[in-house]
Design a protein around this motif. Structure first.
Motif, PDB file in Angstrom:
ATOM      1  N   SER A 629       0.736  -1.051  -0.024  1.00  0.00           N
ATOM      2  CA  SER A 629       0.005   0.272  -0.048  1.00  0.00           C
ATOM      3  C   SER A 629       0.810   1.190   0.129  1.00  0.00           C
ATOM      4  O   SER A 629       0.523   2.355  -0.665  1.00  0.00           O
ATOM      5  N   TRP A 630       1.900   1.198   0.777  1.00  0.00           N
ATOM      6  CA  TRP A 630       2.840   2.512   0.799  1.00  0.00           C
ATOM      7  C   TRP A 630       3.626   2.682  -0.716  1.00  0.00           C
ATOM      8  O   TRP A 630       3.238   3.834  -1.175  1.00  0.00           O
ATOM      9  N   ASP A 636       4.879   6.414  -8.940  1.00  0.00           N
ATOM     10  CA  ASP A 636       5.926   5.903  -9.557  1.00  0.00           C
ATOM     11  C   ASP A 636       7.190   6.126  -8.788  1.00  0.00           C
ATOM     12  O   ASP A 636       7.280   6.951  -7.828  1.00  0.00           O
ATOM     13  N   GLY A 637       7.947   5.213  -8.884  1.00  0.00           N
ATOM     14  CA  GLY A 637       9.245   4.971  -8.143  1.00  0.00           C
ATOM     15  C   GLY A 637       8.900   4.503  -6.650  1.00  0.00           C
ATOM     16  O   GLY A 637       9.884   4.176  -5.921  1.00  0.00           O
ATOM     17  N   ALA A 639       7.808   1.445  -5.659  1.00  0.00           N
ATOM     18  CA  ALA A 639       8.751   0.027  -5.316  1.00  0.00           C
ATOM     19  C   ALA A 639      10.158   0.139  -5.146  1.00  0.00           C
ATOM     20  O   ALA A 639      10.502  -0.478  -4.187  1.00  0.00           O
ATOM     21  N   ASP A 640      10.936   1.024  -5.705  1.00  0.00           N
ATOM     22  CA  ASP A 640      12.427   1.121  -5.463  1.00  0.00           C
ATOM     23  C   ASP A 640      12.432   1.830  -4.053  1.00  0.00           C
ATOM     24  O   ASP A 640      13.269   1.625  -3.152  1.00  0.00           O
ATOM     25  N   GLN A 641      11.481   2.857  -3.711  1.00  0.00           N
ATOM     26  CA  GLN A 641      11.527   3.280  -2.473  1.00  0.00           C
ATOM     27  C   GLN A 641      11.630   2.521  -1.276  1.00  0.00           C
ATOM     28  O   GLN A 641      12.093   2.373  -0.235  1.00  0.00           O
ATOM     29  N   VAL A 642      10.239   1.667  -1.352  1.00  0.00           N
ATOM     30  CA  VAL A 642      10.081   0.753  -0.436  1.00  0.00           C
ATOM     31  C   VAL A 642      11.052  -0.336  -0.139  1.00  0.00           C
ATOM     32  O   VAL A 642      11.600  -0.554   0.946  1.00  0.00           O
ATOM     33  N   ARG A 643      11.584  -0.731  -1.493  1.00  0.00           N
ATOM     34  CA  ARG A 643      12.668  -1.907  -1.207  1.00  0.00           C
ATOM     35  C   ARG A 643      13.955  -1.233  -0.728  1.00  0.00           C
ATOM     36  O   ARG A 643      14.625  -1.891   0.174  1.00  0.00           O
TER      37      ARG A 643
END
Length: 735
Positions: A629-630, A636-637, A639-643
């Motif tokens: 959810s975050w 956009d972006g 997924a990279d930020q959460v990883r």
């Protein structure tokens, strides 16, 4: 039970139904609500006009519960108090045979009653003879039988020869029974009075005792200046005679009763009027907006069962007992109808109870359309004859609209079902049980509780206290009353005053995370629960009632103090409703405006980032779901930020444990031969790889497991993840 047209009180119109009692038939013409009085007056006039009756027997017939005792009471009233011409010399005698049991008792009581009433008008010698006759019969069963059989030879009696010998014998060396009977008859002919002997309640007697009374009247009771009025159910008596004396049949009564009159049946509208008065008194006035459905239910289900006054008494007495237990918590028309079925169609009533899921519609969705009709007939109407099916099908479809699917090929949508639930109708599974158990199940909230909630919906403290109390109250079959309360509020959302919507939504948003507990989720599904119930409540309370500008104001205000998990879920819903489908169209009107949705996104992201930096985020239940959810909130972006955020924190044992727990889900499998499904852990490799490097994650897990001081709960969670991953690699676990 005595007669049905019961004592109706002392009002001039005699229509006060509050006094209806099964043991008090009416006594005065002004109490007559069924039109019996003209019939009774005609009988009384005929009796008054008889100048020299000799054992004349008048029969008043009618089925059990038709009002015979009321009619004969009116006859007595006109003979004694009605001022009829010719009735001045009449003496009324009442003999109640149902007080006695057996031949001895009935015969002795009959002659004692004759002595105490008729004997008063006889000369001393004749009265002595009458008493002597009674004494001779006392305790002499063979002699009693001889008397009645001698005089009624051919009506099922014993051999005439034996009877003649006993009757001709003198028991005390003085007069024989026939001589004494003749002397009494002579005295009565010279007397200046006539006697009317009323024998009621023959329906209460056993078959043998009832037949004995008829034979006593025809034999020893056949005396001058006496008229007998006998009240009975002709069909029952003729059936009994046919069983005891097959050769007699209807001739038995023809030899005893000289004038038989069938009690005229009450007019249907008179029966309905009295029943409706009673219903109004017990249940109360039906609201105007329910009148049409009330009359539909009344005429299709209740009225066809009310053919006799006693039917009204049965149904009224039942309502007197059962309605106070459920008042307000059931639909009044439906309850009246179900009580009618319980009284008059008990086997069908039981079949309804045994087939809750069928009559409420759930089971029908699993039955092929071509088989549904036969299935419903067999399950619900198998206990009654096919000739009765049309009436009962009509009644049941009125109460359980889902049955129209089977019997009429009609269907109803969810909007109808919501209306039925709001009305607490019997066709809704949640409200089905009180109609049979007379108490609410723990699957429903009482009307009083819901009314209190609606009245105080603008009081945040009240709302929170009520929901906390509901959360603390478990239900017998699992879950808490919080789920029940939220569902009831959703059904009644249109009744919440518009001014109370904002405060109510804010109060619920402020404690929403407490409401989302595992106990209130279905065991087999992961997409339901109290969060889903909150969405449904918002649909009915906000989306369907307020303009979009009003919705923006209410929802944005509530979001300021909303709990984090709910804020995430709610904000994403608002955002996704703004997004167009692949075909470029938006499905329906969004919950909020585009501007409000963006403001909610910003608010939620700020709250999530704060929680993430403070360490509170990883303590939220369903961590993996919250991480996705975050990602979606960022766009956009994301997924990279959460990883990146996870990678930086893999050295945190608590985070690794939380990920291990959250990546594992529960699935259910069902194989041939299983009665129930089997619970199995599930692991989705794609979910793991989307959020974190699985190699790095498993390396950290191995490192944690290598330590001896690892907490048991943490070790168990990580080992379960590892086992599931190995099964994925081995192909023994679905991805």
């Amino acid at each position: 039970m005595k007669d049905a047209a019961a004592e109706l009180g002392d009002r001039p119109d005699g229509l006060d139904p509050a006094a209806i009692s099964p043991d008090h038939p009416i006594e005065r013409p002004e109490q007559d609500v069924f039109g019996f009085d003209p019939f009774a007056r005609a009988i009384a006039n005929s009796i008054a006009g008889l100048k020299s009756p000799e054992g004349l027997v008048i029969g008043i017939h009618g089925p059990w519960g038709s009002g015979k005792s009321s009619a004969v009471n009116l006859v007595k009233h006109h003979l004694t108090k009605g001022g009829l011409k010719g009735a001045e010399d009449l003496t009324l005698v009442e003999f109640n045979p149902w007080w006695f049991n057996g031949a001895d008792a009935l015969a002795i009581a009959f002659f004692r009653e004759m002595d105490s009433s008729v004997g008063k008008s006889l000369p001393a010698k004749a009265r002595t003879v009458l008493r002597d006759l009674g004494r001779k019969l006392s305790g002499a069963s063979p002699f009693i039988e001889a008397v009645v059989n001698m005089v009624t030879a051919g009506t099922g009696g014993a051999a005439v020869g034996t009877g003649a010998k006993l009757v001709g014998d003198s028991l005390d060396g003085k007069q024989t029974v026939l001589e004494e009977h003749a002397e009494i008859a002579k005295a009565l002919r010279s007397a200046k009075r006539r006697f009317v002997v009323v024998i009621d309640d023959l329906d209460r007697l056993s078959v043998d005792d009832a037949l004995l009374v008829f034979k006593l009247v025809k034999s020893a009771g056949r005396l001058p200046s006496i008229v007998y009025v006998m009240v009975f159910d002709r069909v029952l008596i003729e059936t009994a005679v046919k069983e005891r004396f097959p050769s007699e049949g209807p001739h038995f009564l023809e030899k005893i009763v000289q004038a038989g009159f069938e009690l005229p049946p009450p007019e249907p509208h008179d029966l309905r009027d009295l029943l409706l008065k009673n219903v109004n008194r017990i249940i109360g006035q039906i609201p105007t907006d329910q009148e049409t459905r009330f009359w539909n239910v009344f005429y299709d289900v209740v009225a066809p069962n009310v053919a006799l006054p006693r039917d009204i008494v049965r149904l009224t007495n039942a309502l007197e007992v059962t309605w106070p237990a459920v008042a307000g918590d059931v639909d009044a028309p439906d309850f009246l109808a179900m009580e009618s079925l319980r009284q008059f169609w008990p086997r069908v009533h039981r079949a309804i109870y045994d087939n809750k899921t069928l009559v409420c519609g759930h089971e029908l969705s699993f039955i092929p359309q071509g088989q549904a009709k036969d299935h419903c007939n067999a399950q619900l109407l198998g206990s009654v004859s096919e000739q009765e099916w049309p009436q009962l099908q009509k009644a049941l479809m009125r109460l359980f609209p889902a049955l129209e699917n089977a019997w009429k090929n009609n269907f109803y949508d969810a909007e109808f079902e919501r209306e039925w639930r709001q009305q607490r109708r019997v066709c809704v599974e949640t409200h089905f049980d009180p109609y049979f158990r007379l108490t609410l199940s723990d699957q429903a909230a009482s009307a009083k509780e819901i009314e209190a909630f609606l009245v105080s919906a603008d009081d945040p403290d009240f709302v929170r206290d009520a929901l906390h109390q509901a959360l603390a109250t478990p239900r017998r079959r699992g879950g808490t009353r919080a789920a029940v309360l939220l569902e009831e509020l959703t059904v009644r959302a249109p009744l919440v005053p518009e001014a109370n919507i904002g405060p109510l939504v804010a109060a619920i948003f402020g404690m929403a995370d407490e409401l989302e507990i595992a106990a209130d989720r279905s065991e087999f599904f992961s997409f339901d629960g109290n969060f889903l119930r909150l969405h449904l409540l918002l649909n009915r309370l906000v989306y369907q009632r307020l303009a979009i500008e009003q919705r923006d104001a209410v929802l944005e205000a509530a979001a300021q103090t909303a709990t984090l998990r709910w804020l995430i879920v709610f904000s994403l819903r608002c955002i996704r409703l703004q997004e167009s489908a692949p075909n470029g169209q938006v499905s329906g009107e969004p919950l909020t405006s585009a501007g409000a949705a963006e403001r909610l996104r910003a608010l939620t992201l700020a709250r999530v980032e704060a929680a993430a930096s403070e360490g509170a985020f990883i303590r939220l239940p369903d961590l993996v779901s919250n991480l996705f959810s975050w990602r979606d909130l960022i766009g956009d972006g994301g997924a990279d930020q959460v990883r990146a955020w996870l990678a930086e924190r893999l050295d945190d044992d608590a985070l690794v444990e939380a990920l291990a727990r959250s990546f594992i889900s529960v699935g259910w499998t069902h194989t041939a031969g299983d009665v129930v499904a089997r619970r199995e852990p599930r692991l989705n490799r794609g979910s793991v790889e989307a959020l974190v490097d699985p190699v790095a994650l498993r390396a950290r897990m191995t490192q944690i497991l290598s330590r001896e001081d690892v907490e048991a709960g943490r070790r168990e969670a990580i080992e379960q993840f590892e086992a599931a991953w190995v099964r994925l690699d081995c192909g023994t676990l679905d991805d």
